[in-house]
Design a protein around this motif. Structure first.
Motif, PDB file in Angstrom:
ATOM      1  N   GLU A  88       0.824  -1.208   0.000  1.00  0.00           N
ATOM      2  CA  GLU A  88       0.000   0.000   0.000  1.00  0.00           C
ATOM      3  C   GLU A  88       0.859   1.259   0.000  1.00  0.00           C
ATOM      4  O   GLU A  88       0.559   2.232  -0.704  1.00  0.00           O
ATOM      5  N   LEU A  91       2.484   1.574  -3.475  1.00  0.00           N
ATOM      6  CA  LEU A  91       1.472   1.920  -4.460  1.00  0.00           C
ATOM      7  C   LEU A  91       1.000   3.364  -4.287  1.00  0.00           C
ATOM      8  O   LEU A  91       0.867   4.103  -5.264  1.00  0.00           O
ATOM      9  N   GLY A  92       0.766   3.776  -3.052  1.00  0.00           N
ATOM     10  CA  GLY A  92       0.350   5.157  -2.794  1.00  0.00           C
ATOM     11  C   GLY A  92       1.384   6.149  -3.298  1.00  0.00           C
ATOM     12  O   GLY A  92       1.039   7.160  -3.936  1.00  0.00           O
ATOM     13  N   ALA A 149      -6.616   8.367  -4.946  1.00  0.00           N
ATOM     14  CA  ALA A 149      -6.253   6.954  -4.806  1.00  0.00           C
ATOM     15  C   ALA A 149      -5.013   6.797  -3.927  1.00  0.00           C
ATOM     16  O   ALA A 149      -4.923   5.857  -3.132  1.00  0.00           O
ATOM     17  N   THR A 153      -4.962   4.734  -0.518  1.00  0.00           N
ATOM     18  CA  THR A 153      -4.004   3.634  -0.393  1.00  0.00           C
ATOM     19  C   THR A 153      -3.123   3.809   0.842  1.00  0.00           C
ATOM     20  O   THR A 153      -2.869   2.841   1.568  1.00  0.00           O
ATOM     21  N   TYR A 154      -2.657   5.023   1.093  1.00  0.00           N
ATOM     22  CA  TYR A 154      -1.902   5.279   2.322  1.00  0.00           C
ATOM     23  C   TYR A 154      -2.767   4.997   3.552  1.00  0.00           C
ATOM     24  O   TYR A 154      -2.291   4.437   4.537  1.00  0.00           O
ATOM     25  N   LEU A 156      -5.179   2.890   3.794  1.00  0.00           N
ATOM     26  CA  LEU A 156      -5.292   1.431   3.940  1.00  0.00           C
ATOM     27  C   LEU A 156      -4.042   0.826   4.567  1.00  0.00           C
ATOM     28  O   LEU A 156      -4.123  -0.198   5.253  1.00  0.00           O
TER      29      LEU A 156
END
Length: 159
Positions: A88, A91-92, A149, A153-154, A156
């Motif tokens: 995550e 990805l973030g 997003a 994501t962060y 999550l």
């Protein structure tokens, strides 16, 4: 769960990318629609003034600061490789650095530079304005979605 200084940096990532998502989203949904409704000469002049204001420290600290926070999160994640949230966090960071910062550099700024070189009342500006609004706004939507997003994501990564 992420803790300590890493928690603070990740929360800053959520806040910074979320703030930029709001800025980009509001610009697409409100400002660009208003500018598009103006006669081309007025729209070009107004957008050029907005672009000049965007290069001042007030906006650049938030925009570039979010990129710095994302880069720090990515580097620290690669170095520490935490047990939780690694995917995550990476990805973030990628979402903001590529989808917001990168898109700004390769899509929005070149269009701004072209617009700046045009005289607001000139025929070239009149001809370029509709395409500029359409293309610039499309790429700005990408920046808004990528920033939102990244924030999600962060977030999550923290749960």
């Amino acid at each position: 769960m992420i803790d300590g200084p890493y928690l603070v940096v990740t929360v800053l990532g959520v806040l910074a990318t979320g703030l930029m998502a709001g800025v980009f989203g509001a610009f697409s949904l409100l400002v660009m629609r208003g500018l598009a409704a103006l006669p081309a000469a007025r729209g070009v002049a107004a957008m050029n003034a907005i672009n000049a204001a965007a290069t001042t420290p007030a906006f650049m600290v938030v925009f570039a600061g979010a990129a710095v926070v994302c880069a720090v999160i990515a580097v620290v994640t690669f170095v520490l490789w935490p047990e939780e949230g690694t995917a995550e966090l990476l990805l973030g960071s990628a979402l903001y650095l590529v989808g917001a910062f990168g898109v700004t550099v390769v899509a929005n700024v070149p269009r701004n530079d072209t617009l700046t070189r045009l005289e607001p009342g000139a025929p070239q500006a009149e001809a370029y304005w509709p395409a500029y609004v359409r293309q610039w706004t499309r790429w700005n939507h990408v920046r808004a979605v990528a920033s939102a997003a990244a924030a999600l994501t962060y977030l999550l990564a923290l749960v």
